[in-house]
Design a protein around this motif. Structure first.
Motif, mmCIF file in Angstrom:
data_model
loop_
_atom_site.group_PDB
_atom_site.id
_atom_site.type_symbol
_atom_site.label_atom_id
_atom_site.label_comp_id
_atom_site.label_asym_id
_atom_site.label_seq_id
_atom_site.Cartn_x
_atom_site.Cartn_y
_atom_site.Cartn_z
ATOM 1 N N ASP A 158 -13.886 -3.537 9.590
ATOM 2 C CA ASP A 158 -12.653 -2.784 10.084
ATOM 3 C C ASP A 158 -12.870 -0.978 9.556
ATOM 4 O O ASP A 158 -12.264 -0.697 8.380
ATOM 5 C CB ASP A 158 -11.535 -3.334 9.212
ATOM 6 C CG ASP A 158 -10.089 -2.792 9.746
ATOM 7 O OD1 ASP A 158 -10.004 -1.730 10.327
ATOM 8 O OD2 ASP A 158 -9.273 -3.331 9.361
ATOM 9 N N GLN A 183 -6.922 -7.172 0.308
ATOM 10 C CA GLN A 183 -5.410 -7.377 0.057
ATOM 11 C C GLN A 183 -5.068 -8.555 1.090
ATOM 12 O O GLN A 183 -4.423 -9.507 0.835
ATOM 13 C CB GLN A 183 -4.980 -5.907 0.728
ATOM 14 C CG GLN A 183 -3.572 -5.822 0.452
ATOM 15 C CD GLN A 183 -3.269 -4.430 0.745
ATOM 16 O OE1 GLN A 183 -3.376 -4.190 1.956
ATOM 17 N NE2 GLN A 183 -2.370 -3.711 -0.031
ATOM 18 N N ARG A 184 -5.697 -8.685 2.139
ATOM 19 C CA ARG A 184 -5.272 -9.764 3.155
ATOM 20 C C ARG A 184 -5.623 -11.169 2.705
ATOM 21 O O ARG A 184 -5.272 -12.377 2.815
ATOM 22 C CB ARG A 184 -6.233 -9.724 4.397
ATOM 23 C CG ARG A 184 -5.407 -9.925 5.542
ATOM 24 C CD ARG A 184 -5.862 -9.618 7.098
ATOM 25 N NE ARG A 184 -7.437 -9.398 7.033
ATOM 26 C CZ ARG A 184 -8.011 -8.051 7.438
ATOM 27 N NH1 ARG A 184 -7.417 -7.181 7.702
ATOM 28 N NH2 ARG A 184 -9.318 -8.219 7.503
ATOM 29 N N LEU A 207 -12.356 1.325 1.398
ATOM 30 C CA LEU A 207 -11.116 1.139 2.230
ATOM 31 C C LEU A 207 -11.207 -0.138 2.779
ATOM 32 O O LEU A 207 -10.082 -0.767 2.886
ATOM 33 C CB LEU A 207 -10.990 2.298 3.071
ATOM 34 C CG LEU A 207 -10.244 3.748 2.627
ATOM 35 C CD1 LEU A 207 -10.529 5.248 3.338
ATOM 36 C CD2 LEU A 207 -8.808 3.480 2.118
ATOM 37 N N LYS A 211 -8.807 -3.325 1.933
ATOM 38 C CA LYS A 211 -7.833 -3.848 3.008
ATOM 39 C C LYS A 211 -8.012 -5.403 3.131
ATOM 40 O O LYS A 211 -7.068 -6.121 3.380
ATOM 41 C CB LYS A 211 -7.836 -2.838 4.220
ATOM 42 C CG LYS A 211 -6.918 -3.485 5.277
ATOM 43 C CD LYS A 211 -7.073 -2.309 6.612
ATOM 44 C CE LYS A 211 -6.248 -3.104 7.766
ATOM 45 N NZ LYS A 211 -6.606 -2.275 9.041
ATOM 46 N N ARG A 212 -9.207 -5.606 3.343
ATOM 47 C CA ARG A 212 -9.937 -7.004 3.422
ATOM 48 C C ARG A 212 -9.235 -7.761 2.436
ATOM 49 O O ARG A 212 -8.755 -9.160 2.210
ATOM 50 C CB ARG A 212 -11.036 -7.067 3.652
ATOM 51 C CG ARG A 212 -11.711 -8.603 4.007
ATOM 52 C CD ARG A 212 -12.970 -8.452 4.511
ATOM 53 N NE ARG A 212 -13.720 -9.886 4.637
ATOM 54 C CZ ARG A 212 -14.335 -10.516 3.612
ATOM 55 N NH1 ARG A 212 -14.341 -9.951 2.459
ATOM 56 N NH2 ARG A 212 -14.725 -11.611 4.019
ATOM 57 N N TYR A 224 -3.722 3.563 8.775
ATOM 58 C CA TYR A 224 -4.955 2.645 8.765
ATOM 59 C C TYR A 224 -4.549 1.257 8.279
ATOM 60 O O TYR A 224 -4.972 0.304 8.483
ATOM 61 C CB TYR A 224 -6.097 3.274 7.590
ATOM 62 C CG TYR A 224 -7.316 2.254 7.400
ATOM 63 C CD1 TYR A 224 -8.062 1.882 8.595
ATOM 64 C CD2 TYR A 224 -7.476 2.003 6.128
ATOM 65 C CE1 TYR A 224 -9.177 0.919 8.244
ATOM 66 C CE2 TYR A 224 -8.591 0.943 5.866
ATOM 67 C CZ TYR A 224 -9.472 0.654 6.856
ATOM 68 O OH TYR A 224 -10.330 -0.214 6.591
ATOM 69 N N PHE A 225 -3.519 1.220 7.624
ATOM 70 C CA PHE A 225 -2.865 0.073 6.680
ATOM 71 C C PHE A 225 -1.624 -0.503 7.772
ATOM 72 O O PHE A 225 -1.243 -1.542 7.272
ATOM 73 C CB PHE A 225 -2.330 0.147 5.335
ATOM 74 C CG PHE A 225 -3.580 0.495 4.567
ATOM 75 C CD1 PHE A 225 -4.231 -0.592 3.870
ATOM 76 C CD2 PHE A 225 -3.984 1.588 4.308
ATOM 77 C CE1 PHE A 225 -5.360 -0.385 2.964
ATOM 78 C CE2 PHE A 225 -5.320 2.044 3.199
ATOM 79 C CZ PHE A 225 -5.905 0.650 2.721
ATOM 80 N N HIS A 246 -10.187 -2.469 14.401
ATOM 81 C CA HIS A 246 -9.394 -2.911 13.639
ATOM 82 C C HIS A 246 -9.204 -4.488 13.354
ATOM 83 O O HIS A 246 -8.015 -4.835 13.286
ATOM 84 C CB HIS A 246 -7.953 -2.188 13.580
ATOM 85 C CG HIS A 246 -8.088 -0.939 13.135
ATOM 86 N ND1 HIS A 246 -7.278 -0.227 12.222
ATOM 87 C CD2 HIS A 246 -8.387 0.248 13.777
ATOM 88 C CE1 HIS A 246 -7.456 0.953 11.938
ATOM 89 N NE2 HIS A 246 -8.237 1.473 13.087
ATOM 90 N N THR A 261 0.817 -1.254 -0.159
ATOM 91 C CA THR A 261 0.142 -0.024 0.005
ATOM 92 C C THR A 261 0.818 1.419 0.056
ATOM 93 O O THR A 261 1.765 1.409 0.712
ATOM 94 C CB THR A 261 -0.896 -0.006 1.304
ATOM 95 O OG1 THR A 261 -1.576 -1.205 1.383
ATOM 96 C CG2 THR A 261 -2.146 1.195 1.182
ATOM 97 N N GLU A 304 -9.343 -8.450 12.730
ATOM 98 C CA GLU A 304 -9.457 -9.297 11.621
ATOM 99 C C GLU A 304 -10.586 -9.763 11.380
ATOM 100 O O GLU A 304 -10.981 -10.655 12.077
ATOM 101 C CB GLU A 304 -8.286 -10.365 11.690
ATOM 102 C CG GLU A 304 -6.919 -9.624 11.842
ATOM 103 C CD GLU A 304 -6.109 -9.842 10.338
ATOM 104 O OE1 GLU A 304 -6.387 -10.726 9.747
ATOM 105 O OE2 GLU A 304 -5.397 -9.233 10.272
#
Ligand SMILES: Nc1ncnc2c1ncn2[C@@H]1O[C@H](COP(=O)(O)OP(=O)(O)OP(=O)(O)O)[C@@H](O)[C@H]1O
Length: 826
Positions: free
Chosen positions: A481, A229-230, A222, A226-227, A259-260, A522, A101, A524
């Motif tokens: 998140d 990406q995981r 966002l 992010k999710r 945030y990341f 935040h 990111t 998981e």
């Protein structure tokens, strides 16, 4: 202009290039203070830094563009190289290559949006041919115009080939597309369709542009990105990691970076802009900024060539101002004739707001004829991302119509001061292809007192749609998140509304047991299950590209025979269009001279001719049916023309005349027809009975002109753009011929009941004072808006009403109002 002066950092014309890490420089640069007072305006300094860097200082070992270079105009390539960001392209590519990111912070016009996707693509980071670089935009006009610009810069002849865009009603992508601009609403709908299991596998890189605007969609995206990406990391070698680039224009990039965390994203700072902008502030508080803008335009008439962009608050002000400017054109011409002098350049007036479509956008982008000056009158639709070539002057009123928390399921539109960040964005629309000036119609100390940025929309918006979307993706909104967690009470209120609408099942103890306690927002969350489950009804509601109340209305109506579903489909289409109306409001017509006050009276009469006794909803519906009756008549003329018995021109003129006489907006009707067609298809797919099968079969319209395009954007569109259709846009079908106004006046009760089923909270009761209303669980009182058919000094106001939205100008008004029976609320 009375007088002007240049400020300290004012007139540097060269690009300052390169990237660097964030420091206090941006703040200093953006807040240069004035050096000299003018009579009316004070120069607040230019946005450009005084240092300069010649384009030749950029050297690069990046591979050259894979596109056909022969097609690219060398002047365009040269102008790309002069952009400040050009010098930093290697640094940007390396940062994206090395990090999952990256946050990019840059001044307006530095080249972020047009160049970064190209740099990454040219460097081979676009992934395999099955993947794309996706760039989200808050607004449709930005997504389309940026795709067009990037296609030109890359020598891509046809949009939808290597470069494309996807917006509501218009998907210009193909399996060749590698760079795709889209609205954030479009990407959300893609996620909702669940095709890629939340991992965004069709994208190699996702660029979230204008992230500082913090629209609800951006905030949800966002979290989803992010999710994704995981999830992608866990997919192993099958897919490369999802790269995320967050682009922002505010100095608060740190928040995005954090945030990341734990892999905090590096922040790249793009320094400088290509051309300077000189800022002017009013030296006095202006009583009437519209009048001031008009005077300023006359004064700009004497300045060097350059088009003008005026930021105004809404469609009504824009239309009224446009009429005044047409009159001004005439007055200036007559004055010049009288004085035997050369007339000043004629103003080419181009309104630009949500309900206007690509036709209006095309006019804005058209070259200004010699001897004329284009004046674009825009809402904040034009505030970010876009470059309108030729704009030399920006006039900023410092205000915007903004949504504010009117409580669950109530939209409240209020005219409020903009933030400093928005003011800088507005200024940044000048000086994009030459030096520019921005005139702020407010004092500099007023600018200093503005909020740095607007608070994220998620903290003040009605969350019902968002809660439903998140749940439909199988996620738990309470442990999602969020970058800024919405207020728990607001989330719970929305969930309660969804429960009331029948979209949710009560929490099950089994589901509760699986949810881990949420830690600081935040968590998981991918292994969590929602505390709430959608019911089959809730899943249907989520599948419809409508707000939950309108989905509920359509579903309720689909169970009520044949007429009600058909009527509901039309009414819901009207209510989910940009203007939420096909009628031109009489108050939109200024009444400051005899001619316009006569026109306003005509509009009033037309409205009352069309009016249905129950109020605005059925009036709208009947107006649509009346239009379609007329359309069929004009179609018959067209057919006669084809047989040599009439004229196609006459057929089209007939329809336009009818719209003029009845104050019906042709553009709005076309948009509604497109939405209805799209909804009809989706409803059929979902097995919902919305119309008898014969509907629409024989009413296909062909050969419509530019005026038919009516999807566009501003703040309101952000909430609507999730709606999209199949490739190539919706077909242009109208309702079947048995639909025109054939319903008897008494047959609408079921429709109004279905409308209330979606939003009981929008019912209000007349107060003892006889003319104000209040809702069951709220103390706020409001009146019926003057544009409503139920607004009349002569008639007794109804005891109980249902309304679409509340707006706040000088006082709170309910718009879109119908009289209802109290028993319908049970
Ligand atoms: N449609 C266009 N026609 C002509 N020039 C354009 C066009 N679009 C972009 N440009 C040129 O490219 C420059 C960079 O535009 P870009 O949109 O990439 O900037 P940006 O850094 O993203 O700014 P912002 O955040 O204000 O949109 C503009 O200032 C202008 O010189």
């Amino acid at each position: 202009m009375s007088s002007m002066s240049n400020g300290s950092g004012g007139s540097n014309g060269a690009a300052s290039g390169g990237i660097g890490s964030v420091n206090g420089g941006l703040k200093r640069r953006l807040s240069n203070s004035p050096t000299k007072l003018s009579k009316r305006f004070v120069n607040a300094g230019a946005l450009a830094p005084s240092s300069s860097l010649s384009p030749s200082s950029s050297s690069s070992s990046l591979p050259s563009s894979p596109t056909k270079k022969t097609l690219v105009d060398p002047r365009i390539t040269e102008s790309r190289k002069k952009l400040p960001i050009w010098a930093g392209r290697e640094g940007i590519v390396d940062a994206v290559r090395e990090n999952d990111t990256v946050v990019v912070l840059g001044e307006t016009g530095s080249g972020k949006t047009t160049q970064i996707p190209q740099f990454l693509y040219e460097a081979g980071l676009g992934g395999p041919s099955s993947q794309m670089i996706g760039i989200t935009q808050p607004r449709r006009v930005a997504a389309t115009s940026l795709a067009k610009r990037v296609a030109v810069e890359m020598g891509v002849k046809e949009l939808g080939a290597e470069v494309g865009y996807s917006i509501r009603f218009d998907d210009r992508t193909s399996n060749k597309t590698r760079i795709k601009f889209m609205t954030d609403g479009w990407l959300l709908r893609e996620m909702l369709s669940g095709k890629d299991d939340g991992a965004m596998t069709r994208y190699s890189i996702l660029i979230l542009d204008e992230a500082h605007e913090r629209s609800v969609h951006t905030d949800v995206l966002l979290g989803l990105a992010k999710r994704a990406q995981r999830l992608r990391r866990k997919m192993g070698e099958k897919y490369s990691p999802l790269k995320i680039v967050v682009m922002s224009a505010t100095i608060d990039a740190e928040a995005f970076s954090q945030y990341f965390a734990p892999l905090a994203a590096p922040i790249l700072y793009v320094k400088g802009r290509q051309f300077p902008i000189t800022l002017y502030h009013s030296t006095e508080a202006l009583q009437d900024w519209v009048e001031a803008a008009k005077k300023l335009l006359v004064q700009i008439g004497d300045l060097p060539p350059g088009d003008v962009l005026v930021f105004m608050t809404g469609a009504e002000e824009i239309e009224s101002f446009a009429r005044q400017l047409h009159e001004l054109n005439q007055a200036l011409k007559l004055h010049a004739q009288g004085a035997n002098s050369r007339p000043p350049p004629e103003f080419i007036i181009c309104p630009l707001y949500a309900a206007l479509g690509p036709g209006a956008v095309a006019k804005v982008y058209a070259a200004t004829p010699p001897g004329c000056r284009k004046v674009v009158l825009a809402t904040n639709i034009a505030e970010t991302s876009i470059t309108i070539p030729g704009i030399g002057y920006v006039i900023d009123c410092g205000l915007a119509k903004q949504r504010s928390g009117g409580g669950v399921s109530v939209d409240m539109l209020e005219v409020k001061p903009i933030s400093k960040s928005a003011a800088r964005q507005r200024a940044g629309r000048a000086g994009r292809d030459g030096s520019g000036s921005c005139y702020r119609l407010y004092r500099e100390d007023v600018f200093d007192s503005l909020e740095d940025t607007s608070p994220p929309e998620i903290l003040r918006a009605d969350l019902t749609s968002t809660m439903l979307d998140v749940l439909a993706m199988g996620l738990d909104p309470l442990s999602f998140d969020w970058m800024d967690r919405p207020d728990d009470e607001a989330m719970k209120e929305s969930l309660v509304l969804l429960l009331e609408l029948g979209a949710l099942q009560h929490p099950t103890s089994q589901a509760n047991g699986k949810v881990r306690p949420e830690e600081n927002g935040h968590a998981e969350e991918e292994d969590m299950v929602p505390r709430f489950e959608l019911t089959p009804l809730g899943r249907r509601m989520a599948a419809l590209p409508l707000t939950p109340p309108l989905s509920r209305t359509l579903i309720a109506a689909s169970e009520l025979g044949l007429d009600t579903p058909r009527q509901a489909l039309a009414l819901v289409s009207i209510l989910s269009s940009e203007r939420r109306s096909i009628l031109i409001d009489p108050p939109m017509l200024a009444a400051d001279d005899e001619a316009s006050s006569k026109r306003r009276e005509e509009a009033d009469r037309a409205r009352h001719r069309m009016a249905h006794k129950s109020g605005d909803h059925i009036t709208q519906l009947k107006a649509l049916y009346a239009f379609e009756e007329q359309e069929r008549a004009s179609k018959r003329l067209l057919e006669a023309a084809a047989n040599g018995a009439g004229s196609a021109k006459a057929a089209s003129a007939m329809l336009k005349d009818w719209c003029e006489t009845n104050f019906v907006s042709l553009k709005a009707v076309r948009e509604v027809q497109k939405i209805r067609e799209q909804l009809r298809t989706i409803c059929k797919r979902l097995g919902m009975a919305v119309e008898a099968d014969k509907d629409g079969d024989d009413a296909e319209m062909k050969g419509k002109g530019e005026e038919d395009d009516a999807s566009s954007s501003d703040d309101e569109e952000k909430q609507n753009d999730g709606l999209y259709v199949t490739k190539g846009g919706a077909s242009h079908r109208t309702a079947a011929h048995n639909h025109g106004g054939a319903d008897s006046d008494d047959s609408y009760e079921s429709l109004l009941r279905a409308l209330i089923a979606g939003r009981k909270t929008n019912a209000a009761f007349r107060q003892p004072d006889g003319h104000t209303y209040t809702r069951a669980f709220s103390k706020d009182t409001f009146k019926i808006h003057p544009s409503s058919t139920l607004f009349s000094a002569r008639r007794t106001p109804p005891n109980v009403i249902f309304f679409d939205e509340l707006t706040f100008t000088t006082q709170i008004f309910a718009r879109g109002v119908s009289a209802i029976e109290p028993s319908w609320l049970q």
